[in-house]
Design a protein around this motif. Structure first.
Motif, PDB file in Angstrom:
ATOM      1  N   HIS A  59       0.253   6.353   0.572  1.00 44.06           N
ATOM      2  CA  HIS A  59       0.409   5.098   1.314  1.00 44.06           C
ATOM      3  C   HIS A  59       1.606   5.149   2.270  1.00 44.06           C
ATOM      4  O   HIS A  59       1.546   4.603   3.371  1.00 44.06           O
ATOM      5  N   ILE A  60       2.682   5.805   1.850  1.00 50.65           N
ATOM      6  CA  ILE A  60       3.859   5.903   2.713  1.00 50.65           C
ATOM      7  C   ILE A  60       3.586   6.852   3.880  1.00 50.65           C
ATOM      8  O   ILE A  60       3.893   6.533   5.026  1.00 50.65           O
ATOM      9  N   ILE A  61       2.973   7.996   3.592  1.00 48.10           N
ATOM     10  CA  ILE A  61       2.675   8.966   4.654  1.00 48.10           C
ATOM     11  C   ILE A  61       1.673   8.402   5.661  1.00 48.10           C
ATOM     12  O   ILE A  61       1.796   8.623   6.859  1.00 48.10           O
ATOM     13  N   SER A  62       0.724   7.623   5.183  1.00 46.62           N
ATOM     14  CA  SER A  62      -0.272   7.041   6.094  1.00 46.62           C
ATOM     15  C   SER A  62       0.288   5.851   6.877  1.00 46.62           C
ATOM     16  O   SER A  62      -0.326   5.400   7.838  1.00 46.62           O
ATOM     17  N   GLY A  63       1.446   5.347   6.464  1.00 44.88           N
ATOM     18  CA  GLY A  63       2.050   4.204   7.149  1.00 44.88           C
ATOM     19  C   GLY A  63       1.592   2.863   6.594  1.00 44.88           C
ATOM     20  O   GLY A  63       1.985   1.815   7.100  1.00 44.88           O
ATOM     21  N   ARG A  64       0.781   2.883   5.567  1.00 39.35           N
ATOM     22  CA  ARG A  64       0.288   1.638   4.964  1.00 39.35           C
ATOM     23  C   ARG A  64       1.418   0.859   4.297  1.00 39.35           C
ATOM     24  O   ARG A  64       1.489  -0.356   4.408  1.00 39.35           O
ATOM     25  N   ASN A  65       2.284   1.583   3.581  1.00 39.37           N
ATOM     26  CA  ASN A  65       3.408   0.950   2.890  1.00 39.37           C
ATOM     27  C   ASN A  65       4.726   1.506   3.402  1.00 39.37           C
ATOM     28  O   ASN A  65       4.795   2.641   3.863  1.00 39.37           O
ATOM     29  N   LYS A  66       5.768   0.709   3.261  1.00 40.13           N
ATOM     30  CA  LYS A  66       7.119   1.170   3.568  1.00 40.13           C
ATOM     31  C   LYS A  66       7.763   1.615   2.261  1.00 40.13           C
ATOM     32  O   LYS A  66       7.436   1.108   1.194  1.00 40.13           O
ATOM     33  N   PRO A  67       8.704   2.563   2.348  1.00 40.68           N
ATOM     34  CA  PRO A  67       9.343   3.051   1.121  1.00 40.68           C
ATOM     35  C   PRO A  67      10.260   1.994   0.508  1.00 40.68           C
ATOM     36  O   PRO A  67      10.964   1.287   1.220  1.00 40.68           O
ATOM     37  N   SER A  68      10.225   1.924  -0.796  1.00 45.06           N
ATOM     38  CA  SER A  68      11.139   1.018  -1.505  1.00 45.06           C
ATOM     39  C   SER A  68      12.469   1.728  -1.731  1.00 45.06           C
ATOM     40  O   SER A  68      12.567   2.949  -1.612  1.00 45.06           O
TER      41      SER A  68
END
Length: 127
Positions: free
Chosen positions: A38-47
């Motif tokens: 999800h982070i690599i795809s840009g869907r989520n931002k890192p916490s």
């Protein structure tokens, strides 16, 4: 704020440096495999927790570099530096004393250590 696209590139650089797939990287930092995806795809931002797990698992990764891209990764290797008598002296040079008890493996005393920084400055430490 962290630029997600640049952060992703830095994550990919870390994975490439350690030769890890996204799956093995997730396992190594103990996060769910979908988190990496999800982070690599840009869907989520890192916490913050995600970022701290990377820094704790890979101490060579500087937090400031990971978040902002400023600093060095991979870490700069120690290099032998030969002294050049014709090299100009720097006004930025700061001489410091090396404790006498620091010795090389061949029981030779260290005479001088020079540390070069990315901003073009350096420090010289001498005994």
């Amino acid at each position: 704020m962290v630029n997600s696209e640049d952060f992703t590139k830095r994550i990919e650089k870390i994975m490439g440096f350690y030769e890890l797939s996204a799956t093995s990287f997730a396992d190594k930092i103990q996060v769910g495999r979908s988190s990496i995806s999800h982070i690599i795809s840009g869907r989520n931002k890192p916490s913050l927790d995600f970022v701290m797990k990377i820094v704790q698992t890979f101490p060579e990764v500087e937090l400031y570099w990971l978040l902002n891209g400023k600093g060095n990764f991979p870490p700069v290797e120690e290099q032998k530096i030969s002294e050049n008598e014709n090299a100009p002296s720097s006004p930025i040079l700061e001489e410091k004393v090396i404790p006498k008890k620091i010795k090389s493996q061949q029981h030779k005393e260290i005479e001088k250590v020079i540390v070069f920084y990315t901003d073009g400055t350096f420090d010289a430490y001498h005994s």
